[in-house]
Scaffold this motif. Structure first.
Motif, PDB file in Angstrom:
ATOM      1  N   TYR A 104      -5.816   3.420  11.900  1.00 30.23           N
ATOM      2  CA  TYR A 104      -6.358   2.287  11.152  1.00 30.23           C
ATOM      3  C   TYR A 104      -7.887   2.359  11.191  1.00 30.23           C
ATOM      4  CZ  TYR A 104      -1.641   0.458  11.880  1.00 30.23           C
ATOM      5  OH  TYR A 104      -0.273   0.301  11.910  1.00 30.23           O
ATOM      6  N   LEU A 134     -12.974  -1.628  10.641  1.00 29.61           N
ATOM      7  CA  LEU A 134     -13.716  -2.340   9.615  1.00 29.61           C
ATOM      8  C   LEU A 134     -14.188  -3.678  10.150  1.00 29.61           C
ATOM      9  CD1 LEU A 134     -11.358  -1.711   6.546  1.00 29.61           C
ATOM     10  CD2 LEU A 134     -13.394  -0.412   7.209  1.00 29.61           C
ATOM     11  N   GLY A 185     -14.686  -7.415  10.431  1.00 26.72           N
ATOM     12  CA  GLY A 185     -13.850  -8.501   9.942  1.00 26.72           C
ATOM     13  C   GLY A 185     -12.375  -8.309  10.197  1.00 26.72           C
ATOM     14  N   ARG A 186     -12.038  -7.445  11.143  1.00 25.36           N
ATOM     15  CA  ARG A 186     -10.629  -7.257  11.498  1.00 25.36           C
ATOM     16  C   ARG A 186     -10.401  -7.546  12.985  1.00 25.36           C
ATOM     17  NH1 ARG A 186      -7.763  -2.115   8.392  1.00 25.36           N
ATOM     18  NH2 ARG A 186      -7.895  -3.012   6.278  1.00 25.36           N
ATOM     19  N   TYR A 202      -7.452  -6.582  15.658  1.00 31.58           N
ATOM     20  CA  TYR A 202      -6.249  -5.796  15.905  1.00 31.58           C
ATOM     21  C   TYR A 202      -5.535  -6.322  17.149  1.00 31.58           C
ATOM     22  CZ  TYR A 202      -7.711  -2.355  12.442  1.00 31.58           C
ATOM     23  OH  TYR A 202      -8.071  -1.738  11.268  1.00 31.58           O
ATOM     24  N   GLU A 225       1.126  -4.227   9.389  1.00 27.69           N
ATOM     25  CA  GLU A 225      -0.330  -4.262   9.488  1.00 27.69           C
ATOM     26  C   GLU A 225      -0.676  -5.074  10.733  1.00 27.69           C
ATOM     27  OE1 GLU A 225      -1.661  -5.910   5.803  1.00 27.69           O
ATOM     28  OE2 GLU A 225      -1.553  -3.988   4.761  1.00 27.69           O
ATOM     29  N   TYR A 268      -2.992  -6.377  12.229  1.00 25.77           N
ATOM     30  CA  TYR A 268      -4.324  -6.957  12.282  1.00 25.77           C
ATOM     31  C   TYR A 268      -4.411  -8.154  11.332  1.00 25.77           C
ATOM     32  CZ  TYR A 268      -4.902  -4.237   7.958  1.00 25.77           C
ATOM     33  OH  TYR A 268      -4.732  -3.704   6.695  1.00 25.77           O
ATOM     34  N   LEU A 269      -5.410  -8.981  11.576  1.00 26.25           N
ATOM     35  CA  LEU A 269      -5.774 -10.064  10.676  1.00 26.25           C
ATOM     36  C   LEU A 269      -7.200  -9.822  10.208  1.00 26.25           C
ATOM     37  CD1 LEU A 269      -4.425 -13.144  12.690  1.00 26.25           C
ATOM     38  CD2 LEU A 269      -3.302 -11.917  10.824  1.00 26.25           C
ATOM     39  N   GLU A 270      -7.588 -10.475   9.121  1.00 29.13           N
ATOM     40  CA  GLU A 270      -8.927 -10.284   8.585  1.00 29.13           C
ATOM     41  C   GLU A 270      -9.677 -11.605   8.519  1.00 29.13           C
ATOM     42  OE1 GLU A 270      -8.349  -8.250   4.852  1.00 29.13           O
ATOM     43  OE2 GLU A 270      -8.338  -6.294   5.840  1.00 29.13           O
ATOM     44  N   ASP A 300     -13.964 -13.267   7.623  1.00 32.51           N
ATOM     45  CA  ASP A 300     -15.285 -13.004   7.051  1.00 32.51           C
ATOM     46  C   ASP A 300     -16.262 -12.751   8.199  1.00 32.51           C
ATOM     47  OD1 ASP A 300     -17.716 -12.927   5.819  1.00 32.51           O
ATOM     48  OD2 ASP A 300     -17.606 -14.937   4.944  1.00 32.51           O
ATOM     49  N   PRO A 301     -16.738 -11.510   8.391  1.00 31.89           N
ATOM     50  CA  PRO A 301     -17.622 -11.228   9.528  1.00 31.89           C
ATOM     51  C   PRO A 301     -18.922 -12.018   9.509  1.00 31.89           C
ATOM     52  CG  PRO A 301     -17.543  -9.357   8.008  1.00 31.89           C
ATOM     53  CD  PRO A 301     -16.482 -10.310   7.575  1.00 31.89           C
TER      54      PRO A 301
END
Length: 285
Positions: free
Chosen positions: A60, A63, A65-66, A68, A120, A122-124, A126-127
């Motif tokens: 993966y 990135l 904003g993620r 895990y 997936e 992970y969650l996302e 906004d950084p």
């Protein structure tokens, strides 16, 4: 020479750990490893480049904003040869005893977030709004770094952080929620019997459901049939045992309930695309 996967543990006197990725990565680099605790990898920033990590042998990208989620027993690796701050964030680790004692609602949430079957994991977020999304993260870090941190405050702050994670999950309807509850119970049965029981009817009887309805629940929530989930779990355990290099293919075949090593090898190649021996060569090339 054997290249057993190193296993990291949180000791009884260290039930939670909060650190920046920079603190944990420098000067050490960790290859494929496993641990006996839950870990959240929160990426707050990342430079352009080919930076990734692997969870149970699936890669993966790192990135910004993620978040895990890595459960106890899962294989994890940072796919970088060296590190000098190209990506930043937090590593929050805790063991079951620290967080899950007597709190069924929180336990259910942790099981959802750290489910190894999540396609997936992970969650996302906004950084740019990290502090607004996770307002307790700084408080948790500061409390942990105190010379004498408060155990109960740490626990409360970590619980709150996990509940904030829940806000990032899509909100399902009641039908899905009910299906998830049944799925959790069915997954417990699979985890208990997957090495010896391959028949969908066995798990349906345990759940007091028809085989058709159990498959409908799995398809509704996971997008997979019960048989596909069973095969995924068998394949995952086979990979873990192979990479540990502590057992022969004959031993692994026997422990996973296959009639013989040839049948095991055919199953592995059909589902992974390569033979067990080829898989090992790829992992340690």
């Amino acid at each position: 020479m054997s290249q057993n996967i190193p296993r990291f543990e949180l000791q009884d006197n260290e039930q939670v750990r909060v650190s920046s990725i920079l603190q944990r990565h420098v000067p050490k680099y960790f290859p494929t490893h496993r641990h006996n605790y839950y870990e959240m990898v929160i990426i707050t920033s990342c430079e352009e480049g080919d930076f990734s990590h692997s969870i149970d042998f699936v890669s993966y990208p790192l990135l910004a904003g993620r978040v895990y989620f890595i459960a106890p027993g899962q294989a994890h690796a940072w796919n970088v040869k060296s590190y000098s701050g190209e990506y930043e964030g937090y590593l929050v680790t805790f063991n079951e005893a620290f967080l899950l004692t007597g709190n069924q609602n929180l336990e259910r949430q942790v099981l959802k977030l750290f489910d190894p079957l999540n396609s997936e994991p992970y969650l996302e977020f906004d950084p740019s709004g990290f502090n607004e999304t996770f307002p307790t993260m700084k408080l948790l870090e500061d409390e942990y770094n105190k010379e004498q941190s408060d155990y109960f405050l740490l626990r409360s702050l970590l619980e709150t952080l996990i509940l904030y994670m829940k806000n990032l999950k899509p909100q399902g309807n009641d039908k899905i929620d009910l299906s998830c509850q049944r799925l959790v119970e069915a997954r417990k049965q699979i985890e208990k019997y997957y090495k010896s029981e391959r028949n969908v009817e066995f798990y349906a009887r345990k759940m007091e459901l028809s085989s058709k309805r159990l498959n409908e629940i799995f398809k509704e929530v996971l997008g997979q049939t019960v048989t596909q989930v069973l095969h995924h779990r068998l394949l995952l355990e086979a990979k873990r045992e192979l990479v540990s290099q502590s057992k022969t293919i004959q031993n692994i075949s026997d422990e996973l309930g296959f009639e013989n090593p040839s049948y095991f090898s055919r199953f592995f190649k059909k589902n992974e695309g390569v033979s067990p021996t080829e898989f090992l060569k790829q992992m340690f090339k």
